[in-house]
Design a protein around this motif. Structure first.
Motif, PDB file in Angstrom:
ATOM      1  N   GLN A  99     -12.575   8.485  -8.761  1.00  0.00           N
ATOM      2  CA  GLN A  99     -12.094   8.028  -7.449  1.00  0.00           C
ATOM      3  C   GLN A  99     -10.584   7.758  -7.484  1.00  0.00           C
ATOM      4  N   ALA A 100     -10.143   7.059  -8.521  1.00  0.00           N
ATOM      5  CA  ALA A 100      -8.717   6.735  -8.627  1.00  0.00           C
ATOM      6  C   ALA A 100      -7.884   8.004  -8.731  1.00  0.00           C
ATOM      7  N   LEU A 115      -2.316  11.663  -2.751  1.00  0.00           N
ATOM      8  CA  LEU A 115      -1.007  11.119  -2.362  1.00  0.00           C
ATOM      9  C   LEU A 115       0.108  12.041  -2.842  1.00  0.00           C
ATOM     10  N   ILE A 160      -7.698   9.962  -5.318  1.00  0.00           N
ATOM     11  CA  ILE A 160      -6.786   9.364  -4.343  1.00  0.00           C
ATOM     12  C   ILE A 160      -5.339   9.596  -4.779  1.00  0.00           C
ATOM     13  N   ALA A 161      -5.075   9.352  -6.062  1.00  0.00           N
ATOM     14  CA  ALA A 161      -3.712   9.541  -6.589  1.00  0.00           C
ATOM     15  C   ALA A 161      -3.241  10.978  -6.356  1.00  0.00           C
ATOM     16  N   VAL A 174      -3.797  -3.110   3.472  1.00  0.00           N
ATOM     17  CA  VAL A 174      -3.910  -2.930   2.017  1.00  0.00           C
ATOM     18  C   VAL A 174      -5.258  -3.424   1.510  1.00  0.00           C
ATOM     19  N   ILE A 175      -5.861  -4.357   2.248  1.00  0.00           N
ATOM     20  CA  ILE A 175      -7.162  -4.908   1.862  1.00  0.00           C
ATOM     21  C   ILE A 175      -7.838  -5.402   3.136  1.00  0.00           C
ATOM     22  N   SER A 211      -7.129   0.612   3.311  1.00  0.00           N
ATOM     23  CA  SER A 211      -6.511   0.683   1.982  1.00  0.00           C
ATOM     24  C   SER A 211      -6.320   2.112   1.451  1.00  0.00           C
ATOM     25  N   GLY A 212      -6.456   2.274   0.130  1.00  0.00           N
ATOM     26  CA  GLY A 212      -6.186   3.565  -0.515  1.00  0.00           C
ATOM     27  C   GLY A 212      -7.063   4.689   0.006  1.00  0.00           C
ATOM     28  N   GLY A 213      -8.273   4.344   0.404  1.00  0.00           N
ATOM     29  CA  GLY A 213      -9.192   5.346   0.934  1.00  0.00           C
ATOM     30  C   GLY A 213      -8.697   5.941   2.234  1.00  0.00           C
ATOM     31  N   LEU A 266      -5.211   5.780   3.064  1.00  0.00           N
ATOM     32  CA  LEU A 266      -3.897   6.339   2.722  1.00  0.00           C
ATOM     33  C   LEU A 266      -3.999   7.752   2.149  1.00  0.00           C
ATOM     34  N   ALA A 284     -12.325   3.636   0.369  1.00  0.00           N
ATOM     35  CA  ALA A 284     -12.984   4.624  -0.491  1.00  0.00           C
ATOM     36  C   ALA A 284     -14.270   4.006  -1.034  1.00  0.00           C
ATOM     37  N   TYR A 285     -15.276   4.844  -1.312  1.00  0.00           N
ATOM     38  CA  TYR A 285     -16.579   4.322  -1.708  1.00  0.00           C
ATOM     39  C   TYR A 285     -16.551   3.671  -3.096  1.00  0.00           C
ATOM     40  N   PRO A 286     -16.981   2.416  -3.178  1.00  0.00           N
ATOM     41  CA  PRO A 286     -17.048   1.768  -4.488  1.00  0.00           C
ATOM     42  C   PRO A 286     -18.403   2.019  -5.139  1.00  0.00           C
ATOM     43  N   ALA A 291     -12.457   0.590  -8.136  1.00  0.00           N
ATOM     44  CA  ALA A 291     -13.079  -0.593  -7.533  1.00  0.00           C
ATOM     45  C   ALA A 291     -13.523  -1.563  -8.624  1.00  0.00           C
ATOM     46  N   ALA A 328      -5.032   4.247  -8.666  1.00  0.00           N
ATOM     47  CA  ALA A 328      -5.152   5.272  -7.623  1.00  0.00           C
ATOM     48  C   ALA A 328      -3.791   5.796  -7.170  1.00  0.00           C
ATOM     49  N   SER A 329      -2.769   5.618  -8.002  1.00  0.00           N
ATOM     50  CA  SER A 329      -1.495   6.278  -7.707  1.00  0.00           C
ATOM     51  C   SER A 329      -0.868   6.719  -9.034  1.00  0.00           C
ATOM     52  N   LEU A 342       0.840  -1.209   0.000  1.00  0.00           N
ATOM     53  CA  LEU A 342       0.000   0.000   0.000  1.00  0.00           C
ATOM     54  C   LEU A 342       0.877   1.261   0.000  1.00  0.00           C
TER      55      LEU A 342
END
Ligand SMILES: [Zn+2]
Lengths: 275, 274
Positions: free
Chosen positions: B131-132, B139, B135-136, B181-182, B159-161, B163, B120-122, A224, A204-205, A170
């Motif tokens: 969404q992606a 970061l 988040i990106a 991570v999950i 996870s990413g939501g 981070l 993060a909301y799916p 997702a 997402a990165s 992560l």
């Protein structure tokens, strides 16, 4: 694993051996025809997956690719093991089979005589998952690009973070994003190419952080998974949901570029920006 | 159902921590803000489409510091749960957080974030609004924000939501919080092909505060009252406040440029075994 790359050959060829099936439109083609078309569906123009080496060959000027950080590989810092056995066993088998040590191949090359730093992910390596080695190679590629003042071109293909490496996988999302921020601050451009599929922690990165984000026809791109979303909202999603075309329509992809036009398009953008 | 196994009120297995971290009675972001800040003014909206109630944002006073507070909001009542989407943020929430953090940077306010989300909301619109990308961007944005950032993982670090608002200079984690991570259920579903194997997955993923301290992903673990923060919320929140103030004091002495360099070095060291 790339379904069109299966290599085992039983004595009597099975249906699967003779026919390639387009995962997007379900059309069947003789394997030879699919291969001749360069893993691009003659019917619906879906651009199928390419291994890292094939992608480099299709992208870099002949004999210009110099690989960097080839020695970097996975790390099993959690001593991770699941129902099917230890992570080490699985990843070592992948390494032996593919001849690659990580899910990304990195190096310097030229694209139509424009010098670039190139990274190419390989979906065949554990679903192109982002592990600590993957993240380390991408971060180093960014730093090396800054030192050599080269633009960054990154082809993504990934199901997301590599859960076998837990929380540190992560953290690679943050690490790579920080390295890309530095590259941009240094005045260098980053072209992100999101190929089929680019999802989860990779979308997402770094994959979504391109100064321009481009894709190939019909690539799957999203955060997702479709089924997770459908289960959450209890609705059916449109057929083209999370396709490159759908993302372009919603403003997250700058342009969908045919594979045959990819080199020209990248070179043209670099030329506009003075690289 | 087996009762949460504890020795002297301490979680014994990773799944015990998961249960405590998700406990509906556990203090949530508004409880932390009320206990940590002497005043707080909430601000709304991403200036694009929406105000995401799953992300609480506003300026407040913590000791001698005037800070920007950000946090996932799971909600503490049924109405608030629904309004805040159980703490699952849409792109709008991350964009609100970035908008206000930029303001904090301009006026020299440190940022304190409270992390507590299943992820993060799916959703369909979440994907359509990027969404992606949100988040990106987050970061990338927090990696070089020129003001101190203190992160507190208070419950579920999903996870990413999670981070997206957890890139900072000092990462604090409450004793029974988890960060992964999950989700254990998600991991079990994929790698064990059986969601019921979540306890095994939780152990394997190493998601507890103790694990993450050993992996150097968090800098400090904040002890909780026996049985978990919900057994004595005011003591738990007071301990968090003290830890935040310690961090803010330390970071206040570091010039902004040096702060950003150190933050990069910290991120760069994650998984740098080569
Ligand atoms: Zn097709």
């Amino acid at each position: 694993m790339g379904w069109y790359e299966k290599k085992d050959k039983p004595a009597i060829p099975s249906e699967k051996e003779l026919w390639a099936v387009c995962p997007k439109c379900n059309s069947h083609f003789p394997k030879a025809e699919w291969k001749a078309a360069g893993a691009i569906c003659p019917k619906c123009n879906y651009h199928g997956r390419l291994g890292a080496r094939a992608r480099i060959a299709a992208t870099a000027d002949k004999d210009t690719f110099e690989e960097l950080f080839a020695g970097i590989s996975y790390s099993d810092h959690l001593s991770f093991s699941d129902a099917t056995g230890p992570y080490v066993k699985k990843v070592e088998a992948t390494i032996a089979k593919l001849g690659e040590k990580e899910a990304v191949v990195t190096g310097f090359c030229e694209i139509m005589s424009h010098p670039v730093a190139l990274g190419v992910m390989d979906f065949a390596f554990m679903g192109g998952s982002l592990g600590t080695g993957t993240g380390e190679k991408i971060a180093r590629l960014c730093e090396e690009a800054v030192r050599a003042r080269r633009p960054l071109v990154l082809f993504s293909a990934s199901g997301g973070a590599r859960m076998h490496e837990g929380i540190l996988s992560l953290m690679q999302m943050a690490k790579t994003s920080a390295a890309i921020a530095r590259l941009k601050e240094a005045g260098l451009p980053y072209i992100s190419v999101l190929t089929d599929p680019t999802t989860g922690g990779v979308s997402a990165s770094y994959a979504m952080l391109g100064d321009i984000n481009i894709s190939e026809p019909r690539a799957l791109i999203g955060f997702a998974g479709r089924r997770v979303i459908e289960n959450t909202i209890r609705q059916k999603l449109p057929a083209d949901f999370q396709s490159a075309e759908y993302l372009e329509k919603h403003g997250f992809i700058d342009r969908i570029v045919e594979r045959s036009d990819m080199r020209r398009f990248i070179a043209k953008m670099l030329e506009y920006w003075g690289f | 159902m087996k009762k949460t196994a504890t020795a002297k009120g301490r979680a014994k297995t990773a799944m015990d921590s998961v249960k405590i971290a998700r406990d509906a009675k556990r203090p949530h972001v508004r409880d932390f803000i009320a206990g940590v800040c002497s005043d707080f003014e909430e601000l709304h909206g991403d200036r694009l489409v929406n105000d995401d109630r799953a992300m609480v944002a506003g300026f407040g006073t913590i000791g001698r510091f005037k800070a920007l507070i950000l946090g996932h909001n799971k909600g503490s009542s049924v109405e608030e749960n629904v309004e805040s989407n159980f703490g699952m943020v849409n792109p709008d929430g991350y964009r609100k957080a970035m908008r206000l953090a930029k303001l904090a940077e301009r006026f020299g306010n440190p940022v304190v974030t409270f992390v507590d989300t299943p992820g993060a909301y799916p959703g369909r619109e979440a994907e359509e609004r990027g969404q992606a990308e949100a988040i990106a961007k987050s970061l990338e944005f927090f990696s070089d924000l020129e003001t101190p950032v203190v992160v507190v993982i208070t419950g579920e670090g999903g996870s990413g939501g999670a981070l997206a608002i957890a890139v900072g200079d000092e990462i604090l984690m409450m004793e029974n919080a988890v960060y992964s991570v999950i989700s254990p259920e998600g991991c079990a579903g994929i790698l064990w092909r059986d969601g019921a194997k979540a306890p095994e997955a939780a152990e394997a993923l190493k998601i507890t505060a103790k694990d993450l301290l050993a992996l150097k992903v968090v800098d400090k673990v904040v002890k909780e009252p026996a049985g978990g923060a919900h057994k004595n919320p005011s003591a738990a929140i007071a301990a968090v406040k003290k830890a935040i103030l310690d961090s803010l004091e330390r970071l206040a002495k570091v010039p902004a440029a040096e702060l950003v360099e150190k933050r990069y070095a910290k991120l760069r060291a994650y998984g740098n075994f080569y």
